[in-house]
Design a protein around this motif. Structure first.
Motif, PDB file in Angstrom:
ATOM      1  N   PRO A  35       5.646   7.898   6.079  1.00 30.61           N
ATOM      2  CA  PRO A  35       6.062   7.799   4.061  1.00 30.61           C
ATOM      3  C   PRO A  35       6.952   6.881   3.958  1.00 30.61           C
ATOM      4  CG  PRO A  35       6.759  10.114   5.268  1.00 30.61           C
ATOM      5  CD  PRO A  35       6.241   9.670   5.969  1.00 30.61           C
ATOM      6  N   VAL A  36       6.693   5.787   2.568  1.00 26.20           N
ATOM      7  CA  VAL A  36       7.952   5.618   2.053  1.00 26.20           C
ATOM      8  C   VAL A  36       7.623   5.910   0.585  1.00 26.20           C
ATOM      9  CG1 VAL A  36       8.638   2.993   2.141  1.00 26.20           C
ATOM     10  CG2 VAL A  36       7.239   3.467   4.177  1.00 26.20           C
ATOM     11  N   MET A  37       9.058   6.192   0.552  1.00 24.34           N
ATOM     12  CA  MET A  37       8.791   6.356  -0.989  1.00 24.34           C
ATOM     13  C   MET A  37       9.318   5.528  -1.584  1.00 24.34           C
ATOM     14  SD  MET A  37      10.220   9.976  -1.626  1.00 24.34           S
ATOM     15  CE  MET A  37      11.585  10.254  -1.059  1.00 24.34           C
ATOM     16  N   SER A  38       8.677   4.611  -3.331  1.00 24.59           N
ATOM     17  CA  SER A  38       9.525   4.145  -4.029  1.00 24.59           C
ATOM     18  C   SER A  38      10.778   4.660  -4.786  1.00 24.59           C
ATOM     19  CB  SER A  38       8.768   3.321  -4.564  1.00 24.59           C
ATOM     20  OG  SER A  38       8.068   4.617  -6.159  1.00 24.59           O
ATOM     21  N   ASP A  39      11.432   4.134  -5.262  1.00 24.26           N
ATOM     22  CA  ASP A  39      13.021   4.093  -6.142  1.00 24.26           C
ATOM     23  C   ASP A  39      12.250   5.353  -7.331  1.00 24.26           C
ATOM     24  OD1 ASP A  39      14.380   2.397  -4.109  1.00 24.26           O
ATOM     25  OD2 ASP A  39      14.679   0.993  -5.947  1.00 24.26           O
ATOM     26  N   THR A  40      11.329   5.249  -7.571  1.00 22.47           N
ATOM     27  CA  THR A  40      10.850   5.825  -8.981  1.00 22.47           C
ATOM     28  C   THR A  40      10.049   7.199  -7.699  1.00 22.47           C
ATOM     29  OG1 THR A  40       9.807   3.899  -9.816  1.00 22.47           O
ATOM     30  CG2 THR A  40       9.653   6.351 -10.834  1.00 22.47           C
ATOM     31  N   GLN A  41       9.351   7.173  -6.831  1.00 20.20           N
ATOM     32  CA  GLN A  41       9.005   8.784  -6.463  1.00 20.20           C
ATOM     33  C   GLN A  41      10.641   8.565  -5.905  1.00 20.20           C
ATOM     34  OE1 GLN A  41       6.709   6.157  -3.783  1.00 20.20           O
ATOM     35  NE2 GLN A  41       4.869   6.687  -5.223  1.00 20.20           N
ATOM     36  N   ARG A  42      10.870   8.600  -5.217  1.00 23.04           N
ATOM     37  CA  ARG A  42      12.945   9.647  -4.353  1.00 23.04           C
ATOM     38  C   ARG A  42      12.960   9.992  -5.836  1.00 23.04           C
ATOM     39  NH1 ARG A  42      17.525   7.506  -4.691  1.00 23.04           N
ATOM     40  NH2 ARG A  42      16.966   5.626  -5.512  1.00 23.04           N
ATOM     41  N   GLU A  43      13.413   9.464  -7.358  1.00 25.64           N
ATOM     42  CA  GLU A  43      14.187  10.037  -8.056  1.00 25.64           C
ATOM     43  C   GLU A  43      13.381  11.270  -9.075  1.00 25.64           C
ATOM     44  OE1 GLU A  43      14.725   7.159 -11.012  1.00 25.64           O
ATOM     45  OE2 GLU A  43      15.615   5.699  -9.613  1.00 25.64           O
ATOM     46  N   GLU A  44      12.387  11.001  -8.866  1.00 21.75           N
ATOM     47  CA  GLU A  44      11.343  11.836  -9.344  1.00 21.75           C
ATOM     48  C   GLU A  44      11.157  13.562  -8.130  1.00 21.75           C
ATOM     49  OE1 GLU A  44       6.694  10.769  -9.706  1.00 21.75           O
ATOM     50  OE2 GLU A  44       7.715   9.943 -11.231  1.00 21.75           O
ATOM     51  N   GLU A  97       0.965  -1.493   0.130  1.00 22.24           N
ATOM     52  CA  GLU A  97      -0.147  -0.344  -0.198  1.00 22.24           C
ATOM     53  C   GLU A  97       0.703   1.183   0.356  1.00 22.24           C
ATOM     54  OE1 GLU A  97      -2.969  -3.262   1.343  1.00 22.24           O
ATOM     55  OE2 GLU A  97      -0.799  -3.085   1.810  1.00 22.24           O
ATOM     56  N   GLU A  98       2.069   1.285   0.631  1.00 25.79           N
ATOM     57  CA  GLU A  98       2.704   2.771   0.204  1.00 25.79           C
ATOM     58  C   GLU A  98       3.677   2.626  -0.272  1.00 25.79           C
ATOM     59  OE1 GLU A  98       2.136   0.326   2.920  1.00 25.79           O
ATOM     60  OE2 GLU A  98       1.408   1.505   5.086  1.00 25.79           O
ATOM     61  N   MET A  99       4.104   1.506  -1.198  1.00 25.98           N
ATOM     62  CA  MET A  99       4.620   1.886  -1.890  1.00 25.98           C
ATOM     63  C   MET A  99       4.505   1.615  -3.792  1.00 25.98           C
ATOM     64  SD  MET A  99       7.494   1.368  -0.681  1.00 25.98           S
ATOM     65  CE  MET A  99       9.455   0.269  -2.342  1.00 25.98           C
ATOM     66  N   THR A 100       2.890   1.979  -3.715  1.00 29.02           N
ATOM     67  CA  THR A 100       1.922   2.255  -4.153  1.00 29.02           C
ATOM     68  C   THR A 100       1.265   3.369  -4.690  1.00 29.02           C
ATOM     69  OG1 THR A 100       0.248   0.500  -3.801  1.00 29.02           O
ATOM     70  CG2 THR A 100       2.052  -0.532  -5.338  1.00 29.02           C
ATOM     71  N   ASP A 101       1.733   3.976  -3.187  1.00 28.95           N
ATOM     72  CA  ASP A 101       0.586   5.133  -3.082  1.00 28.95           C
ATOM     73  C   ASP A 101       1.313   6.067  -4.122  1.00 28.95           C
ATOM     74  OD1 ASP A 101      -0.495   7.290  -1.916  1.00 28.95           O
ATOM     75  OD2 ASP A 101      -0.249   6.909  -0.613  1.00 28.95           O
ATOM     76  N   ALA A 102       0.579   6.739  -4.595  1.00 27.80           N
ATOM     77  CA  ALA A 102       1.587   7.693  -6.079  1.00 27.80           C
ATOM     78  C   ALA A 102       1.321   9.155  -5.778  1.00 27.80           C
ATOM     79  CB  ALA A 102       1.109   7.064  -7.619  1.00 27.80           C
ATOM     80  N   HIS A 103       0.202   8.991  -5.155  1.00 25.79           N
ATOM     81  CA  HIS A 103       0.088  10.766  -4.289  1.00 25.79           C
ATOM     82  C   HIS A 103       1.032  11.176  -4.194  1.00 25.79           C
ATOM     83  CE1 HIS A 103      -2.655  13.859  -2.470  1.00 25.79           C
ATOM     84  NE2 HIS A 103      -3.466  13.521  -2.709  1.00 25.79           N
ATOM     85  N   PRO A 104       0.139  12.614  -5.034  1.00 26.56           N
ATOM     86  CA  PRO A 104       1.873  13.371  -4.784  1.00 26.56           C
ATOM     87  C   PRO A 104       2.298  14.382  -3.694  1.00 26.56           C
ATOM     88  CG  PRO A 104       0.264  14.466  -5.956  1.00 26.56           C
ATOM     89  CD  PRO A 104      -0.435  13.319  -5.889  1.00 26.56           C
TER      90      PRO A 104
END
Length: 136
Positions: A89-98, A73-80
């Motif tokens: 909060p937990v960011m995925s690698d892609t979210q961290r790069e963005e 749930e935390e990894m797939t939450d794409a809310h800005p």
């Protein structure tokens, strides 16, 4: 259980990897949408591995995949605005790069004014660099 019987129950890393893949497929299919059910499945799988491999840990990449599945749930939450609305909060690698691409350095904030003008102190080094850039 004798050693001969235990050999048949050995869970290899390839088999374990396939079972992790199966958990991911079942989760994406909606079968393991509930976190408690998913955690129970993960615990059962890891306990089977420990029992079949004399208490040895599964390989780290597979454990990492299981951890990601635990935090689905935390990894797939794409809310800005996830970083401010969640307590942990937990960011995925892609979210961290963005996020890193949109962040501005503190030095830039000190040197560039609100009006967009560059208030950096002119130095000999800075002027020389600008001369090299302008002659190209």
């Amino acid at each position: 259980m004798t050693e001969v019987e235990n050999v048949g129950l050995r869970l290899t890393n390839d088999q374990f990897s396939k079972e992790v893949d199966d958990l991911y497929a079942r989760c994406k299919g909606g079968e393991l949408a509930d976190r408690q059910t998913r955690m129970a499945e993960i615990e059962t799988l890891t306990e089977r591995y420990f029992a079949a491999n004399e208490g040895k840990m599964p390989p780290a990449p597979l454990l990492d995949r299981l951890a990601t599945l635990c935090l689905r749930e935390e990894m797939t939450d794409a809310h800005p605005d996830k970083m401010t609305r969640e307590e942990w909060p937990v960011m995925s690698d892609t979210q961290r790069e963005e996020r890193e691409q949109t962040e501005t350095s503190g030095t830039w904030a000190e040197e560039i004014g609100v009006d967009g003008a560059n208030y950096r102190k002119d130095t000999r080094e800075n002027k020389r660099k600008m001369r090299v850039v302008s002659t190209r």
